[in-house]
Design a protein around this motif. Structure first.
Motif, mmCIF file in Angstrom:
data_model
loop_
_atom_site.group_PDB
_atom_site.id
_atom_site.type_symbol
_atom_site.label_atom_id
_atom_site.label_comp_id
_atom_site.label_asym_id
_atom_site.label_seq_id
_atom_site.Cartn_x
_atom_site.Cartn_y
_atom_site.Cartn_z
ATOM 1 N N GLY A 27 0.684 -1.428 0.026
ATOM 2 C CA GLY A 27 -0.170 0.408 -0.257
ATOM 3 C C GLY A 27 0.946 1.300 -0.080
ATOM 4 O O GLY A 27 1.636 1.118 0.731
ATOM 5 N N GLU A 28 0.690 2.129 -0.405
ATOM 6 C CA GLU A 28 0.877 3.688 -0.290
ATOM 7 C C GLU A 28 1.248 4.229 0.967
ATOM 8 O O GLU A 28 0.244 4.295 1.504
ATOM 9 C CB GLU A 28 0.777 4.940 -1.235
ATOM 10 C CG GLU A 28 1.115 4.383 -3.003
ATOM 11 C CD GLU A 28 -0.123 6.095 -3.613
ATOM 12 O OE1 GLU A 28 0.504 6.982 -3.382
ATOM 13 O OE2 GLU A 28 -0.879 4.953 -4.196
ATOM 14 N N THR A 29 2.595 4.674 0.907
ATOM 15 C CA THR A 29 2.442 5.619 2.469
ATOM 16 C C THR A 29 2.720 7.053 2.315
ATOM 17 O O THR A 29 3.020 7.509 0.935
ATOM 18 C CB THR A 29 3.952 4.954 3.284
ATOM 19 O OG1 THR A 29 4.961 5.281 2.786
ATOM 20 C CG2 THR A 29 3.582 3.225 3.548
ATOM 21 N N THR A 35 -4.406 11.827 3.814
ATOM 22 C CA THR A 35 -5.853 10.351 3.953
ATOM 23 C C THR A 35 -5.609 9.940 2.349
ATOM 24 O O THR A 35 -5.944 10.500 2.009
ATOM 25 C CB THR A 35 -6.526 10.818 5.018
ATOM 26 O OG1 THR A 35 -6.480 10.915 6.128
ATOM 27 C CG2 THR A 35 -7.164 9.636 4.353
ATOM 28 N N ALA A 36 -4.303 8.518 2.806
ATOM 29 C CA ALA A 36 -4.661 7.770 1.922
ATOM 30 C C ALA A 36 -6.337 7.008 1.415
ATOM 31 O O ALA A 36 -7.329 7.767 1.631
ATOM 32 C CB ALA A 36 -4.154 6.048 1.621
ATOM 33 N N GLY A 37 -6.693 7.200 -0.326
ATOM 34 C CA GLY A 37 -7.734 7.581 -0.687
ATOM 35 C C GLY A 37 -9.028 5.190 -0.638
ATOM 36 O O GLY A 37 -9.988 5.937 -1.219
ATOM 37 N N VAL A 71 -7.330 -5.790 6.751
ATOM 38 C CA VAL A 71 -7.612 -5.348 5.640
ATOM 39 C C VAL A 71 -7.243 -3.351 6.209
ATOM 40 O O VAL A 71 -7.060 -3.270 7.652
ATOM 41 C CB VAL A 71 -9.317 -4.711 5.658
ATOM 42 C CG1 VAL A 71 -9.568 -3.624 4.209
ATOM 43 C CG2 VAL A 71 -9.387 -6.139 5.370
ATOM 44 N N ASP A 72 -6.148 -2.577 5.495
ATOM 45 C CA ASP A 72 -6.140 -1.411 6.239
ATOM 46 C C ASP A 72 -6.695 -0.279 5.284
ATOM 47 O O ASP A 72 -7.136 0.042 4.083
ATOM 48 C CB ASP A 72 -3.975 -1.432 5.060
ATOM 49 C CG ASP A 72 -3.484 0.000 5.326
ATOM 50 O OD1 ASP A 72 -3.688 0.650 6.128
ATOM 51 O OD2 ASP A 72 -3.662 0.918 4.345
ATOM 52 N N ILE A 73 -7.151 0.261 6.526
ATOM 53 C CA ILE A 73 -8.321 1.417 6.330
ATOM 54 C C ILE A 73 -7.397 3.176 5.944
ATOM 55 O O ILE A 73 -6.774 3.115 7.833
ATOM 56 C CB ILE A 73 -9.428 0.904 6.770
ATOM 57 C CG1 ILE A 73 -9.895 -0.333 6.582
ATOM 58 C CG2 ILE A 73 -10.583 1.817 6.549
ATOM 59 C CD1 ILE A 73 -10.854 -0.877 7.283
HETATM 60 MG MG LIG Z 1 -2.759 4.368 5.302
#
Ligand SMILES: [Mg+2]
Ligand SMILES: Nc1nc2c(ncn2[C@@H]2O[C@H](COP(=O)(O)OP(=O)(O)OP(=O)(O)O)[C@@H](O)[C@H]2O)c(=O)[nH]1
Length: 365
Positions: A27-29, A35-37, A71-73
Motif C-alpha cells: 500500500g502507499e504511504t 489521507t489515503a484514498g 485490511v488497511d483502512i
Molecule cells: Mg494508510
C-alpha cells in the motif's frame, strides 16, 4: 470462512507502514498530512513455530502456514460524518471486518506533523471511538424508527426491542462503546443484525520510535493507563524499524537487525498472532511427507467441520478422525509411538477439535 481484521486509526499514524511489513500487498504511504484514498487488503501468513517443531519429527516437502486477512483502512478524521461521501466511505470497510486493530501514533517527528496538531494517542483513541459511536447511534436510531412503524401496525415484540435499543443508544451517547454494554444473549439479538462498529473486538498498537521498540515510551504508558480497565490487548511496534527489517531479504540479516534492536521476533509477527486471537481462531495441523500444514477453524468446530475446511469431500464422506495432541506428538516423536502409547485417539464427527490437534481424516466418497 475468511475472517478479516481491519487496521484503523487517525491519519498518518503508520497504519500502511505496518500493513506493508506483514503483507505482500504494497500500500502507499505518505509523508504528509494526506489521507489515503482506498483500503488495502492483504492475506497474511500466521507465524506458528509449532510447524517447525513438528518438522523435526516428520520429513516433509513443504510447510504451509495458515493465513488471516488484514485490511488497511485510510485514516479517520474528526467530524468525518459531516463530510459528503469522503469521510464515510471507509466506515463501510470497517463494517465488513470482524475485529479491529487500532494503530496509535506514539512517536515524535518534526517532519511529520500530527493532523490534530500534537502527538496524543489517548485523544486519538477518543477521536476514532467518537466517529464509530456516531455511526452506531445512526444505525440504532434507524432501527428504532423501523420498529416504531412495525409496532403501529401491530407487531407485539417491537416494544421490547425498542426498549433494549434505547438502552444501547443511551450507553453509546454517554461516549461508551457497544462492546462494554452489559446485556443478556436474548437482548443482544436485537443489535446483532446492525453489525455495530463499536461492538467489534479491538486491540491497540502503539507505533513507537526505534529506541522504544522494547519497553515503550511515555505515550505508551498513557495508553496503557487509559485502557487499563478495558481488557484490550496493547502491543508495542516500532513501525519505521519494522519497515527496515521487512526490506531485508536475507534471514540472517533480519535476525542480526532484530538482535541489535533487542527484539526476539519482528513486532509484526506478534501483531498477526494477536489478530488471530482477537478473531477467536484456532489451528489444527495435518502432517505428512508431502506437507505439514496449519488450518484455521473457529472455536467449537467439530471434526467433520474441520475436515470440511480441508475439502468439502472430506466433510461429506467423513468416517472418522485420528487425533494426536501436539504435545504428545512432540514428546513421543512419531505417530507410531503415539499409537503404542495409546495417544492416538479415534474420534467421530462430533468431536470438538482443540487448538494444536494433529488430525488425520478417514473419508469415503
Ligand atoms: Mg494508510
Ligand atoms: N518516524 C517515524 N515515522 C513513521 C513511523 N511509522 C510511520 N511513519 C511515517 O509516517 C508517515 C505516514 O505513514 P503511513 O503508514 O502512510 O500512515 P497511515 O496511518 O497509513 O496514514 P493514512 O492511510 O493516510 O491514514 C510515513 O511517512 C511513514 O514513513 C514510525 O514509527 N516512526
Amino acid at each position: 470462512m475468511a475472517l478479516q481484521c481491519g487496521i484503523i486509526g487517525v491519519s498518518n499514524v503508520g497504519k500502511t507502514t505496518i500493513f506493508n511489513c506483514v503483507s505482500n500487498t504494497r500500500g502507499e504511504t505518505h509523508a504528509f498530512a494526506f489521507t489515503a484514498g482506498k483500503s488495502n487488503m492483504g492475506v497474511v501468513q500466521v507465524p506458528d513455530e509449532r510447524l517447525y517443531e513438528i518438522e523435526k519429527h516428520q520429513v516433509t516437502n513443504k510447510i504451509i502456514h495458515t493465513t488471516v486477512e488484514l485490511v488497511d483502512i485510510p485514516g479517520l478524521a474528526k467530524g468525518s460524518e459531516k463530510l459528503e461521501g469522503g469521510g464515510n466511505k471507509f466506515l463501510g470497510d470497517i463494517r465488513n471486518t470482524d475485529a479491529l486493530i487500532h494503530v496509535l501514533r506514539c512517536f515524535d517527528s518534526e517532519s511529520l506533523p500530527h493532523i490534530d496538531g500534537s502527538v496524543d494517542p489517548v485523544r486519538d483513541i477518543e477521536t476514532v471511538d467518537l466517529e464509530l459511536q456516531v455511526r452506531d447511534i445512526e444505525s440504532i436510531v434507524k432501527k428504532i424508527e423501523r420498529l416504531k412503524k412495525a409496532s403501529k401496525s401491530g407487531d407485539k415484540n417491537a416494544a421490547h426491542a425498542i426498549e433494549v435499543l434505547e438502552r444501547y443508544r443511551e450507553h453509546i451517547e454517554e461516549l461508551n462503546n457497544a462492546r462494554t454494554f452489559e446485556v443478556n444473549d436474548e437482548e443482544k439479538k436485537y443489535v446483532d443484525d446492525l453489525f455495530l462498529l463499536t461492538m467489534k473486538p479491538v486491540m491497540y498498537v502503539c507505533n513507537v520510535d526505534e529506541g522504544s521498540a522494547v519497553g515503550g515510551n511515555h505515550y505508551f504508558d498513557r495508553v496503557k493507563e487509559y485502557l487499563k480497565d478495558k481488557g484490550a490487548e496493547v502491543l508495542i511496534i516500532a513501525g519505521a524499524l519494522e519497515a527496515e527489517i521487512a526490506e531485508l531479504e536475507n534471514i540472517e540479516d533480519r535476525l542480526a537487525f532484530l538482535k541489535d534492536a533487542g527484539l526476539q521476533e519482528p513486532g509484526v509477527n506478534k501483531l498477526v498472532k494477536a489478530a488471530y486471537r482477537l478473531l477467536d481462531l484456532q489451528t489444527f495441523f495435518t502432517v505428512g511427507p508431502k506437507e505439514i500444514r496449519a488450518w484455521t477453524i473457529t472455536k467449537g468446530m467439530t471434526a467433520s467441520q474441520a475436515a470440511g475446511v480441508i475439502h468439502s469431500d472430506l466433510e461429506r464422506g467423513f468416517i472418522r478422525a485420528e487425533v494426536m495432541k501436539y504435545n504428545d506428538f512432540i514428546t513421543l516423536g512419531s505417530e507410531h509411538a503415539c499409537k503404542e502409547a495409546g495417544k492416538l485417539h479415534v474420534e467421530g464427527r462430533n468431536y470438538i477439535v482443540d487448538d494444536g490437534d494433529i488430525l488425520f481424516i478417514r473419508f469415503n466418497v
